[in-house]
Design an enzyme around this catalytic site. Sequence first.
Site, PDB file in Angstrom:
ATOM      1  N   GLY A 181       0.855  -1.180   0.000  1.00 27.73           N
ATOM      2  CA  GLY A 181       0.000   0.000   0.000  1.00 27.73           C
ATOM      3  C   GLY A 181       0.889   1.227   0.000  1.00 27.73           C
ATOM      4  O   GLY A 181       1.881   1.267   0.749  1.00 27.73           O
ATOM      5  N   ALA A 182       0.585   2.214  -0.818  1.00 22.55           N
ATOM      6  CA  ALA A 182       1.474   3.370  -0.950  1.00 22.55           C
ATOM      7  C   ALA A 182       1.682   4.084   0.376  1.00 22.55           C
ATOM      8  O   ALA A 182       2.814   4.338   0.803  1.00 22.55           O
ATOM      9  CB  ALA A 182       0.905   4.337  -1.990  1.00 22.55           C
ATOM     10  N   GLU A 183       0.590   4.434   1.045  1.00 24.62           N
ATOM     11  CA  GLU A 183       0.703   5.174   2.296  1.00 24.62           C
ATOM     12  C   GLU A 183       1.303   4.310   3.398  1.00 24.62           C
ATOM     13  O   GLU A 183       2.063   4.797   4.247  1.00 24.62           O
ATOM     14  CB  GLU A 183      -0.673   5.706   2.716  1.00 24.62           C
ATOM     15  CG  GLU A 183      -1.299   6.672   1.720  1.00 24.62           C
ATOM     16  CD  GLU A 183      -2.119   5.986   0.637  1.00 24.62           C
ATOM     17  OE1 GLU A 183      -2.803   6.686  -0.120  1.00 24.62           O
ATOM     18  OE2 GLU A 183      -2.090   4.736   0.560  1.00 24.62           O
ATOM     19  N   ASN A 227       0.864  10.680  -7.268  1.00 29.42           N
ATOM     20  CA  ASN A 227       0.657   9.240  -7.440  1.00 29.42           C
ATOM     21  C   ASN A 227      -0.553   8.928  -8.316  1.00 29.42           C
ATOM     22  O   ASN A 227      -1.429   8.134  -7.955  1.00 29.42           O
ATOM     23  CB  ASN A 227       0.477   8.588  -6.062  1.00 29.42           C
ATOM     24  CG  ASN A 227       1.481   7.478  -5.808  1.00 29.42           C
ATOM     25  OD1 ASN A 227       2.006   6.894  -6.747  1.00 29.42           O
ATOM     26  ND2 ASN A 227       1.734   7.193  -4.557  1.00 29.42           N
ATOM     27  N   ALA A 251       9.429   2.185  -5.205  1.00 25.69           N
ATOM     28  CA  ALA A 251      10.575   3.088  -5.108  1.00 25.69           C
ATOM     29  C   ALA A 251      10.148   4.513  -4.803  1.00 25.69           C
ATOM     30  O   ALA A 251      10.782   5.211  -4.000  1.00 25.69           O
ATOM     31  CB  ALA A 251      11.381   3.049  -6.403  1.00 25.69           C
ATOM     32  N   GLY A 252       9.064   4.968  -5.439  1.00 27.27           N
ATOM     33  CA  GLY A 252       8.603   6.334  -5.205  1.00 27.27           C
ATOM     34  C   GLY A 252       8.149   6.550  -3.780  1.00 27.27           C
ATOM     35  O   GLY A 252       8.435   7.593  -3.174  1.00 27.27           O
ATOM     36  N   ASP A 253       7.443   5.574  -3.212  1.00 20.56           N
ATOM     37  CA  ASP A 253       6.992   5.701  -1.826  1.00 20.56           C
ATOM     38  C   ASP A 253       8.166   5.634  -0.865  1.00 20.56           C
ATOM     39  O   ASP A 253       8.178   6.314   0.164  1.00 20.56           O
ATOM     40  CB  ASP A 253       5.981   4.597  -1.505  1.00 20.56           C
ATOM     41  CG  ASP A 253       4.748   4.670  -2.389  1.00 20.56           C
ATOM     42  OD1 ASP A 253       4.245   5.788  -2.600  1.00 20.56           O
ATOM     43  OD2 ASP A 253       4.296   3.625  -2.884  1.00 20.56           O
TER      44      ASP A 253
END
Length: 351
Positions: free
Chosen positions: A72-74, A204, A293-295
């Site tokens: 999960g991103a968050e 995102n 990677a972005g998160d």
Amino acid sequence: MTRPPGTGTPPHVSTEPRAATPAPASAPAPAAPVPVAPPPALFTLGEAMAVAAAIQPGPLATGAPLRLGWAGAEATVAIGVSRLGHRAAWTGRTGEDAAGAMVLAGLRAEGVDVSGARTEPAVPTGLMLRERRTADRLRVTYYRAGLAGSRLAPGDLDEVRLAGSRILHVTGITPALSATARAAVERAVVVARAAGVTVSFDVNHRERLWSRAEAAEVLGRLLPYADIVFAGPEEATLFVPEDQPDRMARALTRFGPGQAVLKLGARGALVVAGDEVHVQDAVPVTAVDPVGAGDAFVSGYLAAVLDGSPVRERLRLAALCGAFAVSVPGDWEGLPRRAELALLGAQDISR
């Protein structure tokens, strides 16, 4: 607390100490105070789901080996911040099922506060199916529509703990899941802004969830609430014309954010803060899995904000976290702890 002017001890009240009155023999012992958890440094909300990822390249077929996990991103940002020594809390909904239990147990094991999470008895936790179609090409399928993560709603927010945090982090994924999830994010940024909490917003954008036009409209309403905005160049074009990265970042700050961070992948990243532009090279590593990677980058940047570090050091820590993430399979598994940063951080990667 200072006593209001004009007040004092009334003349008929004695200031002499009195002997303590013994409690009756039958009086119950005073209840022990209930411990109150301190507010988190980072508060975030969103979706988390189970992940079934192919271990070997090739089309999915009967008997293909899979690795079970969750993502999960968050939640990834919360774990990254927690591993770097700051309290983090995640709010979301999971199903009352094995996948949901796995998500919550995993977050707790990483020190993330999930006291604000809720379970849904009627709908399952979402699922991400990740296929390594060729050695260097991933294909991802999501099963999320109408499932537990999309049931997030404004009533799920602990607004007191949110208002006591230092950073609220939201992404453009959650508002795309449902009307109630969108309302929860919108309520969160309003509460945070009113309380003086720093608002972090990662665009995102996910084209599978909604159109660019709808995303631009909805996320454009969040942008003015943000103190820090993260975006890739293509995501930034939801709001500003395509241009050189520094010009795009500067254009984003005109919507309100004091800092605009452009994630440039293998080319590194840059941030515009006030009149200054800071550029960061990517850390050279062997990439194993680019997902997350972005998160990871965002988690490093926000941890450095909580550290009180200057912008250049924020970028450096962000780049290190992104490099650690891509060098290990999984979304969050490769996120570093403080003691591990020197494994990659000995290089001079800033300029």
